[in-house]
Design an enzyme around this catalytic site. Sequence first.
Site, PDB file in Angstrom:
ATOM      1  N   ASP A  54      62.137  43.606  27.111  1.00 19.39           N
ATOM      2  CA  ASP A  54      60.723  43.302  26.839  1.00 19.39           C
ATOM      3  C   ASP A  54      59.816  43.963  27.870  1.00 19.39           C
ATOM      4  OD1 ASP A  54      61.315  41.811  29.073  1.00 19.39           O
ATOM      5  OD2 ASP A  54      60.660  39.886  28.254  1.00 19.39           O
ATOM      6  N   ASP A  58      64.087  40.036  34.550  1.00 18.01           N
ATOM      7  CA  ASP A  58      64.512  38.667  34.236  1.00 18.01           C
ATOM      8  C   ASP A  58      65.666  38.241  35.147  1.00 18.01           C
ATOM      9  OD1 ASP A  58      66.736  40.024  32.950  1.00 18.01           O
ATOM     10  OD2 ASP A  58      65.344  40.415  31.302  1.00 18.01           O
ATOM     11  N   ASP A 127      60.724  30.665  45.587  1.00 20.98           N
ATOM     12  CA  ASP A 127      59.337  30.458  45.956  1.00 20.98           C
ATOM     13  C   ASP A 127      58.932  29.050  45.527  1.00 20.98           C
ATOM     14  OD1 ASP A 127      56.639  31.490  46.690  1.00 20.98           O
ATOM     15  OD2 ASP A 127      57.574  33.418  46.218  1.00 20.98           O
ATOM     16  N   ASP A 223      54.576  29.062  49.470  1.00 21.56           N
ATOM     17  CA  ASP A 223      53.362  29.844  49.279  1.00 21.56           C
ATOM     18  C   ASP A 223      52.180  29.216  50.038  1.00 21.56           C
ATOM     19  OD1 ASP A 223      52.213  32.081  47.649  1.00 21.56           O
ATOM     20  OD2 ASP A 223      50.923  30.474  46.910  1.00 21.56           O
ATOM     21  N   GLU A 289      54.638  30.883  54.199  1.00 18.69           N
ATOM     22  CA  GLU A 289      53.664  31.986  54.230  1.00 18.69           C
ATOM     23  C   GLU A 289      52.454  31.534  55.032  1.00 18.69           C
ATOM     24  OE1 GLU A 289      51.056  34.930  51.373  1.00 18.69           O
ATOM     25  OE2 GLU A 289      51.309  32.837  50.823  1.00 18.69           O
ATOM     26  N   HIS A 350      54.989  41.673  48.214  1.00 24.13           N
ATOM     27  CA  HIS A 350      54.307  41.930  46.938  1.00 24.13           C
ATOM     28  C   HIS A 350      52.790  41.866  47.037  1.00 24.13           C
ATOM     29  CE1 HIS A 350      54.540  37.670  47.532  1.00 24.13           C
ATOM     30  NE2 HIS A 350      53.677  37.470  46.556  1.00 24.13           N
ATOM     31  N   ASP A 351      52.272  41.558  48.226  1.00 20.22           N
ATOM     32  CA  ASP A 351      50.816  41.458  48.389  1.00 20.22           C
ATOM     33  C   ASP A 351      50.222  42.625  49.162  1.00 20.22           C
ATOM     34  OD1 ASP A 351      50.715  38.989  47.084  1.00 20.22           O
ATOM     35  OD2 ASP A 351      51.084  37.875  48.930  1.00 20.22           O
TER      36      ASP A 351
HETATM   37  C1  NOJ Z   1      50.293  34.188  48.172  1.00 21.85           C
HETATM   38  C2  NOJ Z   1      51.179  34.970  47.266  1.00 21.85           C
HETATM   39  O1  NOJ Z   1      52.035  35.787  48.045  1.00 21.85           O
HETATM   40  C3  NOJ Z   1      50.275  35.759  46.359  1.00 21.85           C
HETATM   41  O2  NOJ Z   1      50.970  36.704  45.599  1.00 21.85           O
HETATM   42  C4  NOJ Z   1      49.537  34.786  45.479  1.00 21.85           C
HETATM   43  O3  NOJ Z   1      48.619  35.494  44.675  1.00 21.85           O
HETATM   44  C5  NOJ Z   1      48.777  33.764  46.321  1.00 21.85           C
HETATM   45  N1  NOJ Z   1      49.566  33.235  47.386  1.00 21.85           N
HETATM   46  C6  NOJ Z   1      48.357  32.612  45.467  1.00 21.85           C
HETATM   47  O4  NOJ Z   1      49.458  31.844  45.110  1.00 21.85           O
END
Ligand code: NOJ
Length: 556
Positions: A54, A58, A127, A223, A289, A350-351
């Site tokens: 898709d 996954d 997470d 998070d 985090e 990923h941020d």
């Molecule tokens: C931190 C996460 O790493 C990020 O990807 C997310 O958008 C924000 N927290 C909100 O959950």
Amino acid sequence: MGAVFNRAHFVFTHSTNESRKLTFMQKPKNTNHWWQNGVVYQVYPRSFKDTNHDGIGDLNGVIEKLDYLQALGVQAIWLSPFYPSPMVDFGYDVADYCNVDPIFGNLDDFDHLVSETHQRGLKIIIDWVPNHTSDQHPWFIESRSSRVNPKRDWYIWRDQPNNWGSVFGGPAWTFDRQSGQYYLHQFVSEQPELNWRNPELRAAMYETLRFWLRRGVDGFRMDVIGMILKDEELRDNPPNPDADPNAPANDLFGRLLATYNMDQDDVHKFIREIRGVLDEFDDRCGIGELWGELPRWVRYYGKDGDELHLPFNFRLMWEPWQADAMRRSVDALEAALPSFAWPNYVLGNHDQPRLATRFGGQAQARLAAMMLLTLRGTPTLYYGDEIGMENGLIPPEKIQDPQGKNLGAERTRDVARTPMQWDDDPFAGFSTVEPWLPISVDFQERNVRAQAADPASLLNLYQQLLHLRSETPALHGGSYAAIAVSAENCFVYRRQAQGAECIVALNFSAESRQVCIPGYQCGKIILSTTPGRQETVNFEGFSLRPYEGIILIPSK
Ligand code: NOJ
């Protein structure tokens, strides 16, 4: 299992008889925890491997790649959210904490993943998103249904908003017409924030932890854990004197200091409660985090180690590409840590933009890998960094990330979330159909299959570093001390355990450098970022090539 390749494809250039003997002799009784000794690998499930065609990765895709991760030499995988979600923030908007979104599979797939992970001697971290839910979570649907609903107080409702802004642009409050009040959301408006001052909410959240702990997960990455508690009076935040003058007009979050919305004194009592839930089970790990400055950050270890095991340390990721900046950051961290606290380092996630792009290229990515995997503390790797994936090119009409949509294309995090490049087949071996984000243009040259076959590749360097680190006590558990050298833009440090030591010398400059290390005669290079460099060097003066890093066993 369907692994694309196995361990035999890797090349072990560091395993000379001499270094093997040395490292074998150093091996101690292993008294440390897995989360101290090992390396964590972050999987962004949407982008790792699609098995149901898709275009979205996954859980079965993660299972398929476990052999790859085991051969790479990591100890644990951390999965970004896979919970049922409207995916406004790609799973960080959770609609059910105790299930799997059908895009990713189901609970049976998850159980299968846990057992396959454990069978390989690996750990699994998931997470946990405690600060906010999706607006589609049944708790919020109830909470917004009326002011007298029993779950009204599970979220943060006010008649008047304060001045707080959303990380993703615009105000942090949205008016709910139906019940006539504003609710708080410091991310998108579809991510209402939970009220951690409410004991029933806390009890319900702790049950979500137990749900996964009973299923065998070994830890949680929590998070924005420092945001779960807000100032009781919800006071206005003061202006940020260092705000970026060029930030978009709607970046209200960046314009204010995080005085009242983050790292509040009373959050620690709840982190201790969270830790208490983890401690009901054996050897589980809590990673948080956190974004605050060192003095605020270090408090999350607790007074005597009773809070988080690993408050994520992002500082090196934010530093410029300079040896002094890196050394200062590491030394400041080491100085700030109480004796019971275990350090950790992150260079990509990923941020943030991709490490190879942020630090300036592939040569820098090789050196960064050596630094990350030889400092004292637990490193976390981000999927794809081991092959040097660079920022993807995302045409504006293909931007998916709410941050990119609201704050402009240059802020989109999609660039670091493009599909994993497994091979040079169509869609990079990630999927058989067009993926949710474009595959990077370089996938035909930069992919796992090509790099596994190339002894000089970054993938092979990562693999050698990971294995050297795991078999060398000085590297995975030893002390750290910076060594002052006069060579410009070089970062040199000593790692030491049980009388055995390693010296790591990193040249951040684009030119060769002559390095002199006082107190020793010479040293044997056991690994260099330059493929095949394995000579013995004289410590009165040896050369490091541009962006070269080496690990040495010194002799006096
Ligand atoms: C931190 C996460 O790493 C990020 O990807 C997310 O958008 C924000 N927290 C909100 O959950």
